[in-house]
Write an enzyme that holds these catalytic residues in place. Sequence first.
Site, PDB file in Angstrom:
ATOM      1  N   GLU A 121      13.323   0.488  42.707  1.00 55.11           N
ATOM      2  CA  GLU A 121      13.809   0.789  44.054  1.00 55.11           C
ATOM      3  C   GLU A 121      15.153   0.101  44.296  1.00 55.11           C
ATOM      4  O   GLU A 121      16.074   0.675  44.861  1.00 55.11           O
ATOM      5  CB  GLU A 121      12.814   0.304  45.118  1.00 55.11           C
ATOM      6  CG  GLU A 121      11.551   1.136  45.235  1.00 55.11           C
ATOM      7  CD  GLU A 121      10.406   0.590  44.403  1.00 55.11           C
ATOM      8  OE1 GLU A 121      10.681  -0.092  43.377  1.00 55.11           O
ATOM      9  OE2 GLU A 121       9.240   0.849  44.746  1.00 55.11           O
ATOM     10  N   HIS A 164       2.342   9.674  45.736  1.00 57.11           N
ATOM     11  CA  HIS A 164       3.698   9.544  45.167  1.00 57.11           C
ATOM     12  C   HIS A 164       4.240  10.888  44.686  1.00 57.11           C
ATOM     13  O   HIS A 164       4.849  10.980  43.621  1.00 57.11           O
ATOM     14  CB  HIS A 164       3.699   8.526  44.012  1.00 57.11           C
ATOM     15  CG  HIS A 164       3.557   7.102  44.485  1.00 57.11           C
ATOM     16  ND1 HIS A 164       4.579   6.413  45.098  1.00 57.11           N
ATOM     17  CD2 HIS A 164       2.505   6.248  44.427  1.00 57.11           C
ATOM     18  CE1 HIS A 164       4.160   5.182  45.409  1.00 57.11           C
ATOM     19  NE2 HIS A 164       2.899   5.061  45.018  1.00 57.11           N
ATOM     20  N   ASP A 180      10.668  -6.467  38.763  1.00 57.88           N
ATOM     21  CA  ASP A 180      11.635  -6.045  39.783  1.00 57.88           C
ATOM     22  C   ASP A 180      11.808  -7.168  40.801  1.00 57.88           C
ATOM     23  O   ASP A 180      12.777  -7.169  41.566  1.00 57.88           O
ATOM     24  CB  ASP A 180      11.183  -4.757  40.486  1.00 57.88           C
ATOM     25  CG  ASP A 180       9.774  -4.848  41.052  1.00 57.88           C
ATOM     26  OD1 ASP A 180       8.886  -5.401  40.371  1.00 57.88           O
ATOM     27  OD2 ASP A 180       9.554  -4.372  42.188  1.00 57.88           O
ATOM     28  N   ASP A 198      -2.210   5.464  41.936  1.00 61.51           N
ATOM     29  CA  ASP A 198      -2.056   4.353  42.882  1.00 61.51           C
ATOM     30  C   ASP A 198      -1.651   4.859  44.264  1.00 61.51           C
ATOM     31  O   ASP A 198      -1.122   5.953  44.406  1.00 61.51           O
ATOM     32  CB  ASP A 198      -0.983   3.363  42.374  1.00 61.51           C
ATOM     33  CG  ASP A 198       0.371   4.031  42.203  1.00 61.51           C
ATOM     34  OD1 ASP A 198       0.408   5.196  41.771  1.00 61.51           O
ATOM     35  OD2 ASP A 198       1.395   3.402  42.508  1.00 61.51           O
ATOM     36  N   GLU A 199      -1.884   4.025  45.233  1.00 58.91           N
ATOM     37  CA  GLU A 199      -1.334   4.191  46.581  1.00 58.91           C
ATOM     38  C   GLU A 199      -1.393   5.635  47.083  1.00 58.91           C
ATOM     39  O   GLU A 199      -0.373   6.228  47.400  1.00 58.91           O
ATOM     40  CB  GLU A 199       0.110   3.674  46.592  1.00 58.91           C
ATOM     41  CG  GLU A 199       0.177   2.191  46.258  1.00 58.91           C
ATOM     42  CD  GLU A 199       1.598   1.654  46.153  1.00 58.91           C
ATOM     43  OE1 GLU A 199       1.825   0.505  46.574  1.00 58.91           O
ATOM     44  OE2 GLU A 199       2.479   2.356  45.645  1.00 58.91           O
ATOM     45  N   ASP A 230       8.078  10.397  41.079  1.00 59.76           N
ATOM     46  CA  ASP A 230       7.675   9.619  42.254  1.00 59.76           C
ATOM     47  C   ASP A 230       8.186  10.326  43.495  1.00 59.76           C
ATOM     48  O   ASP A 230       8.838  11.376  43.404  1.00 59.76           O
ATOM     49  CB  ASP A 230       8.178   8.169  42.165  1.00 59.76           C
ATOM     50  CG  ASP A 230       7.152   7.194  42.743  1.00 59.76           C
ATOM     51  OD1 ASP A 230       6.779   7.387  43.917  1.00 59.76           O
ATOM     52  OD2 ASP A 230       6.717   6.275  42.041  1.00 59.76           O
TER      53      ASP A 230
HETATM   54  C1  ACM Z   1       2.249   0.143  41.730  1.00 56.62           C
HETATM   55  O1  ACM Z   1       2.982  -0.850  41.689  1.00 56.62           O
HETATM   56  N1  ACM Z   1       2.161   0.872  42.841  1.00 56.62           N
HETATM   57  C2  ACM Z   1       1.489   0.565  40.567  1.00 56.62           C
END
Ligand code: ACM
Length: 575
Positions: free
Chosen positions: A517, A287, A464, A350-351, A216
């Site tokens: 995180e 990421h 989380d 993602d993202e 990441d």
């Molecule tokens: C994610 O939670 N960005 C997959």
Amino acid sequence: MKRALSLTLFLLLAIYASAGRASYDIIPLPQEMKVDTTQLFILADGMSITYDASNAESSRIAQFMQEWVKEATGIVLGLTPDNKNAQVKLRLASPTTLKGKKNKKPVAQTEQEKESYTLSVGKDGIMLTAHEPVGLFRAAQTLRKALPVTKGQQAAADGKQAIELPFATISDQPRFAYRGVLLDCARHFFPLDFVKQYIDVMALHGCNQFHWHLSDDQGWRFEVKALPDLAVKGSVREKTVIGPSRMRIYDNVPYGGYYTQDECRELVRYAAERYINVIPEIDMPGHMMSALHVYPNLGCTGGPYAVSPNWGVMRDVLCGGNPETLEFLKTVFGEICDVFPSPYIHIGGDECPKERWQKCPKCQSKIKELGLTDESLVKVEGGDSRGTQDGRSAENKLQSYINQEIEQFLSSRGRSIIGWDEILAGGLTEDAIVMSWRGTKGGVAAAKQKHRVIMSPNVYAYIDHPQLKDYGKQPRTTDSYVVSCSKIYSFEPIVPDELSGQDSDYILGVQANLWAEQVAFPEHALYQLLPRLGAMCEVQWCAPEKKDFDSFKARLPQLKKLYDKMGLVYCNEVE
Ligand code: ACM
Ligand code: ZN
């Protein structure tokens, strides 16, 4: 005569002074059970477990069983292969099938049947029967969880330990073939011994897929032999933000760690012995700050880039128009395949904001070369896209092009790709499996397009997040919404009114995600995981008509005793 009888009874009681009684009210609740509490089998020191000597897995499961009985009760059982007189028998044969439970899913059915088992307790002892060793393993875990946790509590006069087991017949198999849990080892690095403990906890809950988030923005954790700097330099961030990223307050302490390929192989072996597949994730093309730090030529702007000390979504991503990007990814995924035998490889997806790609000459010329055009910039329903651009834009299609290249590469190694639901935006590649995290909409859309789906919607599956409404009662973690046990428990993966008939056949299963995180230590990770994994595993394992949250809560204290015995940290309240 009467005296002799009572003397015998007295002696029996003295020898087998029972320190407790088994209860089959376990988590996850087996599909079918018949229990007769008026008849008891006494399991005691000196009895033995038998198994098929010609089957190595059966032998290993017998050893697990021996350990687990001792762990919970202190009872020491012998191990004797192929012994008809043993009191605990592991038998590979056809277990009694579940009556009236013919699963209509053609692919999933074989997978679930492989895991089916029967467990019976009667006057001759305990019999675990399964088609396959994995079924024996599930049966052994069921027996383990049914045992009273009595070790060290009470022994008979002669020091022998014994427990009572009510007569019972249990027939069981999981509802879903895929029962996953993610651990984010990129945001924080967890030692291999803890990852093994995580595997043990997953196995206790009947899970079978460990999703290992290995890269990441904040750290690269997988050794790539052809690119040694990637792990050595990409695993270390100079500092970490304390509290919310927007405050920009840092600890100024370098943080790092990565897993060597030997360690990864060791974990794969350890997990396989517990019937868990390890799915590695290399999250791309977003990421990727940790890789960009080491290879700035792979970014659209050329950098320099730092391994990110902040959380969130970064605008710098791999350049989609640079041929070196695909070369890099193929090198990395090639070594991933060398190390991980998993049939699925997670490619992230993602993202990935597209603002760099929109301005980058290389990306734009690749878009032209491929003839990609904007079709629709309508947002895909499904919630928070956190800075990413949904809709069928040319840039999202460029991401699909990269996915397609990697899918073909992995397919040549006999693997399928899994991607987060953003991979829908530019058009799904042929064999892609969608992991639906921004709610269930992406998963529903993918299933309707006849793609396999894993449901992992954030509001039900992101562990989380806090598990109690009162933030003050728990360690600080990802805020914004609460993912309580009852919330998880209420999740129905075959989304009512959205999925039915053949579409629902594409739902492979369900996964809980532990992002890290805010989770820096193993104890905190366990606290986030437990007992919520108990709630999740009933979603993964139990038929929906058998689920009942009050019953789950009533069964939890027995499981917590085992958590205590195993030295596991957990949240002691359930909401
Ligand atoms: C994610 O939670 N960005 C997959
Ligand atoms: Zn670019």
